[in-house]
Write a protein that holds these residues in place. Structure first.
Motif, PDB file in Angstrom:
ATOM      1  N   LYS A   1       0.847  -1.198   0.000  1.00 42.28           N
ATOM      2  CA  LYS A   1       0.000   0.000   0.000  1.00 42.28           C
ATOM      3  C   LYS A   1       0.886   1.254   0.000  1.00 42.28           C
ATOM      4  O   LYS A   1       1.937   1.290   0.642  1.00 42.28           O
ATOM      5  CB  LYS A   1      -0.890   0.000   1.240  1.00 42.28           C
ATOM      6  CG  LYS A   1      -1.873   1.144   1.319  1.00 42.28           C
ATOM      7  CD  LYS A   1      -2.581   1.170   2.655  1.00 42.28           C
ATOM      8  CE  LYS A   1      -3.425  -0.048   2.898  1.00 42.28           C
ATOM      9  NZ  LYS A   1      -4.230   0.056   4.148  1.00 42.28           N
ATOM     10  N   GLY A   2       0.470   2.261  -0.753  1.00 38.99           N
ATOM     11  CA  GLY A   2       1.205   3.525  -0.777  1.00 38.99           C
ATOM     12  C   GLY A   2       2.400   3.545  -1.702  1.00 38.99           C
ATOM     13  O   GLY A   2       3.162   4.523  -1.722  1.00 38.99           O
ATOM     14  N   THR A   3       2.573   2.480  -2.495  1.00 42.98           N
ATOM     15  CA  THR A   3       3.699   2.419  -3.428  1.00 42.98           C
ATOM     16  C   THR A   3       3.193   2.397  -4.867  1.00 42.98           C
ATOM     17  O   THR A   3       2.002   2.358  -5.124  1.00 42.98           O
ATOM     18  CB  THR A   3       4.560   1.162  -3.186  1.00 42.98           C
ATOM     19  OG1 THR A   3       3.788  -0.016  -3.504  1.00 42.98           O
ATOM     20  CG2 THR A   3       5.013   1.087  -1.741  1.00 42.98           C
ATOM     21  N   GLU A   4       4.127   2.409  -5.780  1.00 44.84           N
ATOM     22  CA  GLU A   4       3.854   2.372  -7.218  1.00 44.84           C
ATOM     23  C   GLU A   4       3.294   3.716  -7.705  1.00 44.84           C
ATOM     24  O   GLU A   4       3.278   4.703  -6.983  1.00 44.84           O
ATOM     25  CB  GLU A   4       2.951   1.198  -7.592  1.00 44.84           C
ATOM     26  CG  GLU A   4       3.505  -0.157  -7.198  1.00 44.84           C
ATOM     27  CD  GLU A   4       4.788  -0.526  -7.907  1.00 44.84           C
ATOM     28  OE1 GLU A   4       4.976  -0.156  -9.071  1.00 44.84           O
ATOM     29  OE2 GLU A   4       5.629  -1.174  -7.266  1.00 44.84           O
ATOM     30  N   MET A   5       2.804   3.738  -8.938  1.00 46.97           N
ATOM     31  CA  MET A   5       2.415   4.987  -9.583  1.00 46.97           C
ATOM     32  C   MET A   5       1.200   5.642  -8.916  1.00 46.97           C
ATOM     33  O   MET A   5       0.278   4.961  -8.476  1.00 46.97           O
ATOM     34  CB  MET A   5       2.123   4.728 -11.066  1.00 46.97           C
ATOM     35  CG  MET A   5       1.889   5.985 -11.897  1.00 46.97           C
ATOM     36  SD  MET A   5       1.697   5.609 -13.671  1.00 46.97           S
ATOM     37  CE  MET A   5       3.411   5.277 -14.118  1.00 46.97           C
ATOM     38  N   VAL A   6       1.235   6.963  -8.871  1.00 49.22           N
ATOM     39  CA  VAL A   6       0.098   7.739  -8.376  1.00 49.22           C
ATOM     40  C   VAL A   6      -1.041   7.636  -9.384  1.00 49.22           C
ATOM     41  O   VAL A   6      -0.820   7.674 -10.608  1.00 49.22           O
ATOM     42  CB  VAL A   6       0.503   9.210  -8.172  1.00 49.22           C
ATOM     43  CG1 VAL A   6      -0.711  10.056  -7.766  1.00 49.22           C
ATOM     44  CG2 VAL A   6       1.604   9.321  -7.119  1.00 49.22           C
ATOM     45  N   LEU A   7      -2.271   7.491  -8.878  1.00 46.13           N
ATOM     46  CA  LEU A   7      -3.452   7.393  -9.742  1.00 46.13           C
ATOM     47  C   LEU A   7      -3.950   8.801 -10.068  1.00 46.13           C
ATOM     48  O   LEU A   7      -4.550   9.478  -9.232  1.00 46.13           O
ATOM     49  CB  LEU A   7      -4.542   6.582  -9.042  1.00 46.13           C
ATOM     50  CG  LEU A   7      -4.157   5.153  -8.659  1.00 46.13           C
ATOM     51  CD1 LEU A   7      -5.288   4.474  -7.898  1.00 46.13           C
ATOM     52  CD2 LEU A   7      -3.795   4.346  -9.900  1.00 46.13           C
ATOM     53  N   VAL A   8      -3.697   9.227 -11.287  1.00 48.57           N
ATOM     54  CA  VAL A   8      -4.011  10.583 -11.727  1.00 48.57           C
ATOM     55  C   VAL A   8      -5.230  10.548 -12.648  1.00 48.57           C
ATOM     56  O   VAL A   8      -5.330   9.659 -13.505  1.00 48.57           O
ATOM     57  CB  VAL A   8      -2.800  11.203 -12.455  1.00 48.57           C
ATOM     58  CG1 VAL A   8      -3.121  12.597 -12.966  1.00 48.57           C
ATOM     59  CG2 VAL A   8      -1.583  11.237 -11.522  1.00 48.57           C
ATOM     60  N   PRO A   9      -6.180  11.469 -12.489  1.00 45.78           N
ATOM     61  CA  PRO A   9      -7.334  11.503 -13.388  1.00 45.78           C
ATOM     62  C   PRO A   9      -6.914  11.498 -14.850  1.00 45.78           C
ATOM     63  O   PRO A   9      -6.001  12.236 -15.253  1.00 45.78           O
ATOM     64  CB  PRO A   9      -8.026  12.823 -12.997  1.00 45.78           C
ATOM     65  CG  PRO A   9      -7.690  12.984 -11.543  1.00 45.78           C
ATOM     66  CD  PRO A   9      -6.274  12.485 -11.421  1.00 45.78           C
ATOM     67  N   GLY A  10      -7.567  10.619 -15.618  1.00 45.21           N
ATOM     68  CA  GLY A  10      -7.225  10.438 -17.024  1.00 45.21           C
ATOM     69  C   GLY A  10      -6.475   9.146 -17.271  1.00 45.21           C
ATOM     70  O   GLY A  10      -6.398   8.686 -18.416  1.00 45.21           O
TER      71      GLY A  10
ATOM     72  N   VAL B   1      -9.546   6.482 -14.159  1.00 41.46           N
ATOM     73  CA  VAL B   1      -9.457   7.355 -12.992  1.00 41.46           C
ATOM     74  C   VAL B   1     -10.075   8.701 -13.361  1.00 41.46           C
ATOM     75  O   VAL B   1      -9.684   9.322 -14.355  1.00 41.46           O
ATOM     76  CB  VAL B   1      -7.992   7.551 -12.547  1.00 41.46           C
ATOM     77  CG1 VAL B   1      -7.934   8.416 -11.282  1.00 41.46           C
ATOM     78  CG2 VAL B   1      -7.311   6.209 -12.310  1.00 41.46           C
ATOM     79  N   THR B   2     -11.061   9.135 -12.579  1.00 35.46           N
ATOM     80  CA  THR B   2     -11.709  10.424 -12.814  1.00 35.46           C
ATOM     81  C   THR B   2     -11.326  11.398 -11.697  1.00 35.46           C
ATOM     82  O   THR B   2     -10.598  11.054 -10.775  1.00 35.46           O
ATOM     83  CB  THR B   2     -13.239  10.270 -12.862  1.00 35.46           C
ATOM     84  OG1 THR B   2     -13.725   9.926 -11.550  1.00 35.46           O
ATOM     85  CG2 THR B   2     -13.649   9.183 -13.854  1.00 35.46           C
TER      86      THR B   2
END
Length: 269
Positions: free
Chosen positions: A207-216, A259-260
């Protein structure tokens, strides 16, 4: 530099993994990808209406090809890096990439993953479902049920500006709590403009690792859950079909998500 660029730059400066702007779909791209996704869902619904014991996996392949092409689409797997068929059909101890065959007949008690991917007007979509054929054992039924629960837990853990690792942790912890393992070296992927895009989506990271979830961002949630260990081998003859090393059952369910600004939208399932 707009506000999004500033936010991404700030996150990257703090050591976070952020997506390249090319991975963030535009409104126009999202609109067209959703059309592909609707066709992909319709293909899976078509399979669901016809799948049965006694049919060959080659018949499933024909169902997928005929329905997809008659609605203006192209089956994405067909001839992809040499894959010879329009769909993947993975039975029992096959983890993924099963190749349809006239001599492979669905039997009462089988569990089978049907993985459908569609190109429509140049845009890609992807999803898979598990089908229980006839009188399935409680052992197999539980594995499929827990796999479905894993996907739903992963979906609930996903949120804009969270991390891919949040999804992985939710999936892996639920699988392990039920005595199962998650395949480590095969995962989900970005999708939309190509069949497989960045990022690679692991289901075993913290948890808290890997790529950030960005809208789009757009990617698949598709954990492969094994009743035994996570190890596997690939069929040497066809170079595609992935089997559990210990011969145990495996199940996979795949959603394609967007991701929205205020959540996660499921595009196919």
């Amino acid at each position: 530099m707009d506000n999004l660029d500033i936010k991404l730059w700030s996150l990257a400066a703090r050591g976070q993994i952020v997506p390249d702007r090319s991975l963030l779909k535009t409104r126009e791209q999202i609109r067209e990808i959703k059309k592909s996704a609707r066709l992909n869902t319709a293909v899976l619904d078509h399979v669901a209406a016809h799948i049965r014991a006694g049919m060959s996996t080659a018949e499933i392949d024909r169902l997928v090809y005929d329905f997809t092409t008659s609605h203006g689409g192209i089956p994405a797997p067909l001839n992809y890096e040499g894959f010879p068929k329009s769909v993947c059909t993975s039975i029992n101890d096959v983890i993924c990439h099963g190749i349809p065959d006239e001599n492979e007949i669905l039997q009462d008690g089988d569990i089978v993953n049907v993985d459908v991917s569609t190109i429509l007007n140049g845009y890609y979509s992807d999803a898979s479902r598990m089908f229980l054929i006839g009188d399935v054992s409680e052992r197999a039924r539980k594995l499929v049920q827990v796999t479905a629960e894993c996907v739903e837990r992963g979906l609930k853990a996903a949120r804009p500006w969270g991390h891919l690792g949040d999804i992985a942790w939710a999936i892996n912890s639920h699988a392990r709590a039920n005595g199962y393992s998650v395949v480590e070296d095969i995962g989900g992927h970005g999708i939309g403009l190509e069949f497989h895009e960045d990022p690679f989506v692991s289901y075993v990271t913290p948890k808290g690792t890997e790529m950030v979830l960005v809208p789009g961002m757009m990617f698949t949630i598709e954990p492969m859950i094994n009743e035994g260990g996570p190890d596997f081998f690939i069929d040497e003859d066809n170079g595609w079909t992935v089997y559990t090393e210990d011969g145990g059952l495996s199940a996979q369910i795949e959603y394609m998500v967007l991701v929205t600004d205020d959540g996660i939208e499921v595009l196919t399932k």
